[in-house]
Write a protein that holds these residues in place. Structure first.
Motif, PDB file in Angstrom:
ATOM      1  N   ASN A  22     -41.412  30.528  -8.989  1.00  0.00           N
ATOM      2  CA  ASN A  22     -40.603  29.948 -10.337  1.00  0.00           C
ATOM      3  C   ASN A  22     -39.686  28.989  -9.898  1.00  0.00           C
ATOM      4  OD1 ASN A  22     -42.022  31.461 -11.869  1.00  0.00           O
ATOM      5  ND2 ASN A  22     -41.167  33.139 -11.459  1.00  0.00           N
ATOM      6  N   TRP A  23     -39.737  27.878  -9.154  1.00  0.00           N
ATOM      7  CA  TRP A  23     -38.612  26.969  -8.674  1.00  0.00           C
ATOM      8  C   TRP A  23     -39.284  25.523  -8.977  1.00  0.00           C
ATOM      9  CZ3 TRP A  23     -33.934  28.437  -6.636  1.00  0.00           C
ATOM     10  CH2 TRP A  23     -33.690  29.773  -6.524  1.00  0.00           C
ATOM     11  N   LEU A  24     -38.405  24.415  -9.094  1.00  0.00           N
ATOM     12  CA  LEU A  24     -38.730  23.133  -9.144  1.00  0.00           C
ATOM     13  C   LEU A  24     -38.199  22.767  -7.809  1.00  0.00           C
ATOM     14  CD1 LEU A  24     -39.688  20.488 -10.448  1.00  0.00           C
ATOM     15  CD2 LEU A  24     -37.322  20.221 -11.378  1.00  0.00           C
ATOM     16  N   TYR A  25     -38.826  22.102  -6.873  1.00  0.00           N
ATOM     17  CA  TYR A  25     -38.435  21.637  -5.661  1.00  0.00           C
ATOM     18  C   TYR A  25     -38.377  20.153  -5.721  1.00  0.00           C
ATOM     19  CZ  TYR A  25     -39.203  26.200  -4.054  1.00  0.00           C
ATOM     20  OH  TYR A  25     -39.246  27.664  -3.791  1.00  0.00           O
ATOM     21  N   GLN A  26     -37.109  19.249  -5.631  1.00  0.00           N
ATOM     22  CA  GLN A  26     -37.105  18.057  -5.843  1.00  0.00           C
ATOM     23  C   GLN A  26     -36.372  17.405  -4.237  1.00  0.00           C
ATOM     24  OE1 GLN A  26     -34.189  18.239  -9.105  1.00  0.00           O
ATOM     25  NE2 GLN A  26     -35.867  17.368 -10.434  1.00  0.00           N
ATOM     26  N   GLU A  27     -36.867  16.157  -4.044  1.00  0.00           N
ATOM     27  CA  GLU A  27     -36.498  15.423  -2.983  1.00  0.00           C
ATOM     28  C   GLU A  27     -35.009  15.270  -3.006  1.00  0.00           C
ATOM     29  OE1 GLU A  27     -37.085  11.313  -0.625  1.00  0.00           O
ATOM     30  OE2 GLU A  27     -37.788  11.426  -2.676  1.00  0.00           O
ATOM     31  N   LYS A  28     -34.301  15.647  -2.219  1.00  0.00           N
ATOM     32  CA  LYS A  28     -32.854  15.406  -2.023  1.00  0.00           C
ATOM     33  C   LYS A  28     -32.767  14.058  -1.584  1.00  0.00           C
ATOM     34  CE  LYS A  28     -28.678  17.561   0.183  1.00  0.00           C
ATOM     35  NZ  LYS A  28     -28.353  18.244   1.572  1.00  0.00           N
ATOM     36  N   SER A  29     -32.019  13.236  -2.348  1.00  0.00           N
ATOM     37  CA  SER A  29     -31.774  11.791  -2.405  1.00  0.00           C
ATOM     38  C   SER A  29     -30.352  11.511  -1.595  1.00  0.00           C
ATOM     39  CB  SER A  29     -31.844  11.050  -3.573  1.00  0.00           C
ATOM     40  OG  SER A  29     -33.022  10.960  -4.269  1.00  0.00           O
ATOM     41  N   ASP A  30     -30.352  10.649  -0.676  1.00  0.00           N
ATOM     42  CA  ASP A  30     -28.992  10.273   0.180  1.00  0.00           C
ATOM     43  C   ASP A  30     -28.451   8.933  -0.515  1.00  0.00           C
ATOM     44  OD1 ASP A  30     -27.087  10.299   1.955  1.00  0.00           O
ATOM     45  OD2 ASP A  30     -28.037   9.496   3.303  1.00  0.00           O
ATOM     46  N   GLY A  31     -27.822   9.134  -1.757  1.00  0.00           N
ATOM     47  CA  GLY A  31     -27.176   8.060  -2.561  1.00  0.00           C
ATOM     48  C   GLY A  31     -25.956   8.616  -3.082  1.00  0.00           C
ATOM     49  N   CYS A  32     -25.626   8.117  -3.923  1.00  0.00           N
ATOM     50  CA  CYS A  32     -24.163   8.130  -4.558  1.00  0.00           C
ATOM     51  C   CYS A  32     -24.502   8.871  -6.164  1.00  0.00           C
ATOM     52  CB  CYS A  32     -23.440   6.956  -4.786  1.00  0.00           C
ATOM     53  SG  CYS A  32     -21.597   7.075  -5.350  1.00  0.00           S
ATOM     54  N   HIS A  33     -23.748  10.045  -6.203  1.00  0.00           N
ATOM     55  CA  HIS A  33     -24.057  10.661  -7.380  1.00  0.00           C
ATOM     56  C   HIS A  33     -23.503  10.123  -8.595  1.00  0.00           C
ATOM     57  CE1 HIS A  33     -22.983  13.550 -10.734  1.00  0.00           C
ATOM     58  NE2 HIS A  33     -24.220  14.247 -10.303  1.00  0.00           N
ATOM     59  N   GLU A  34     -24.308  10.178  -9.787  1.00  0.00           N
ATOM     60  CA  GLU A  34     -24.000   9.451 -10.971  1.00  0.00           C
ATOM     61  C   GLU A  34     -24.665  10.112 -12.087  1.00  0.00           C
ATOM     62  OE1 GLU A  34     -25.358   5.137 -12.781  1.00  0.00           O
ATOM     63  OE2 GLU A  34     -25.119   5.230 -10.549  1.00  0.00           O
ATOM     64  N   PHE A  35     -23.624  10.127 -12.999  1.00  0.00           N
ATOM     65  CA  PHE A  35     -24.017  10.602 -14.345  1.00  0.00           C
ATOM     66  C   PHE A  35     -24.497   9.206 -15.216  1.00  0.00           C
ATOM     67  CE2 PHE A  35     -21.498  14.490 -13.501  1.00  0.00           C
ATOM     68  CZ  PHE A  35     -22.673  15.439 -13.768  1.00  0.00           C
TER      69      PHE A  35
ATOM     70  N   ALA B 188     -29.755   8.759 -23.328  1.00  0.00           N
ATOM     71  CA  ALA B 188     -29.895   9.877 -22.299  1.00  0.00           C
ATOM     72  C   ALA B 188     -28.868   9.696 -21.571  1.00  0.00           C
ATOM     73  CB  ALA B 188     -31.153  10.073 -21.923  1.00  0.00           C
ATOM     74  N   VAL B 189     -28.451  11.073 -20.971  1.00  0.00           N
ATOM     75  CA  VAL B 189     -27.162  11.120 -19.796  1.00  0.00           C
ATOM     76  C   VAL B 189     -28.316  11.930 -18.507  1.00  0.00           C
ATOM     77  CG1 VAL B 189     -25.439  11.781 -18.920  1.00  0.00           C
ATOM     78  CG2 VAL B 189     -25.465  11.034 -21.301  1.00  0.00           C
ATOM     79  N   LEU B 190     -28.341  11.191 -17.641  1.00  0.00           N
ATOM     80  CA  LEU B 190     -29.093  11.616 -16.350  1.00  0.00           C
ATOM     81  C   LEU B 190     -28.337  12.141 -15.217  1.00  0.00           C
ATOM     82  CD1 LEU B 190     -31.926   8.746 -16.320  1.00  0.00           C
ATOM     83  CD2 LEU B 190     -31.941  10.676 -17.730  1.00  0.00           C
ATOM     84  N   ASN B 191     -28.775  13.054 -14.513  1.00  0.00           N
ATOM     85  CA  ASN B 191     -28.132  13.464 -13.184  1.00  0.00           C
ATOM     86  C   ASN B 191     -28.950  12.668 -12.335  1.00  0.00           C
ATOM     87  OD1 ASN B 191     -26.126  15.212 -11.979  1.00  0.00           O
ATOM     88  ND2 ASN B 191     -27.979  15.792 -11.033  1.00  0.00           N
ATOM     89  N   ALA B 192     -28.275  11.756 -11.466  1.00  0.00           N
ATOM     90  CA  ALA B 192     -28.951  11.122 -10.781  1.00  0.00           C
ATOM     91  C   ALA B 192     -28.246  10.653  -9.297  1.00  0.00           C
ATOM     92  CB  ALA B 192     -29.416   9.675 -11.524  1.00  0.00           C
ATOM     93  N   GLU B 193     -28.973   9.708  -8.550  1.00  0.00           N
ATOM     94  CA  GLU B 193     -28.324   9.357  -7.230  1.00  0.00           C
ATOM     95  C   GLU B 193     -28.593   7.871  -7.235  1.00  0.00           C
ATOM     96  OE1 GLU B 193     -26.904  10.879  -4.415  1.00  0.00           O
ATOM     97  OE2 GLU B 193     -26.714  12.462  -5.928  1.00  0.00           O
ATOM     98  N   ARG B 194     -27.458   6.967  -7.167  1.00  0.00           N
ATOM     99  CA  ARG B 194     -27.827   5.541  -7.006  1.00  0.00           C
ATOM    100  C   ARG B 194     -28.000   5.120  -5.386  1.00  0.00           C
ATOM    101  NH1 ARG B 194     -28.460   1.881 -10.665  1.00  0.00           N
ATOM    102  NH2 ARG B 194     -27.165   2.763 -11.889  1.00  0.00           N
ATOM    103  N   MET B 195     -28.955   4.682  -5.247  1.00  0.00           N
ATOM    104  CA  MET B 195     -29.493   4.310  -3.782  1.00  0.00           C
ATOM    105  C   MET B 195     -28.879   3.133  -3.374  1.00  0.00           C
ATOM    106  SD  MET B 195     -30.992   7.374  -3.446  1.00  0.00           S
ATOM    107  CE  MET B 195     -31.608   7.168  -1.922  1.00  0.00           C
ATOM    108  N   PRO B 196     -28.598   2.821  -1.846  1.00  0.00           N
ATOM    109  CA  PRO B 196     -28.060   1.604  -1.617  1.00  0.00           C
ATOM    110  C   PRO B 196     -28.564   0.395  -2.330  1.00  0.00           C
ATOM    111  CG  PRO B 196     -27.959   3.209   0.266  1.00  0.00           C
ATOM    112  CD  PRO B 196     -28.795   3.965  -1.056  1.00  0.00           C
TER     113      PRO B 196
END
Length: 132
Positions: A24-37, A43-51
Motif C-alpha cells: 500500500n505504498w507509492l514508490y517514487q524516484e528520489k530526484s537530486d534537484g532543488c525542491h520547488e513548489f 496547479a501547485v506541484l511538489n517538485a524538484e528542479r533539476m540542473p
C-alpha cells in the motif's frame, strides 16, 4: 490555501529499502534537484528542479484552487497523473515502481534512491526515503 511547507523525509537504511514490496505504498524516484513548489496551469506541484532546468513533479498540493494536501496519496497521485497530460516538455512525472526491485534498478542506473509514500496518508505524512 495554508502555507506550503517542504515535507520532511525519514531516512531508512538502504538494506530496509531493498526489502520493500508493492503493498500500500507509492514508490517514487528520489530526484537530486532543488525542491520547488511549482505553479503550473492552475496547479501547485511538489517538485524538484533539476540542473538541466527540467521540473520533476512528485506530488500535487492544489488543483484549480482546491487544496489537495488533505487527500490521500492515491487520490493526489491519480489527479497528478491525469493533470500531467497538460505538462510542457520541460516537466515530467517522477518515475514510479515496485519497492526494492525499483530501488535496485534506479541504483544500477545511477539514481539517488526512492521515496515511499503510504497510499492512505495526506501530503507529507510518514514519507520515507532511502539514502544514496
Amino acid at each position: 490555501m495554508r502555507e506550503l511547507i517542504k515535507p520532511k523525509l525519514e531516512s531508512v537504511p538502504l538494506a530496509v529499502g531493498l526489502t520493500w514490496y508493492a503493498g500500500n505504498w507509492l514508490y517514487q524516484e528520489k530526484s537530486d534537484g532543488c525542491h520547488e513548489f511549482a505553479q503550473v496551469a492552475g496547479a501547485v506541484l511538489n517538485a524538484e528542479r533539476m540542473p538541466s532546468g527540467e521540473l520533476v513533479a512528485n506530488d500535487l498540493c492544489s488543483l484549480d484552487g482546491q487544496d489537495m494536501r488533505g487527500e490521500n496519496t492515491a487520490a493526489r497521485w491519480g489527479e497528478l497523473v491525469r493533470f500531467s497530460a497538460c505538462f510542457a516538455n520541460s516537466i515530467r512525472l517522477a518515475r514510479v515502481g515496485a519497492g526494492g526491485e525499483f530501488l535496485e534498478y534506479l541504483l544500477r542506473d545511477g539514481g539517488e534512491g526512492i521515496v515511499a509514500k503510504p497510499l492512505d496518508a495526506p501530503f507529507g505524512a510518514r514519507w520515507l526515503s532511502t539514502p544514496q
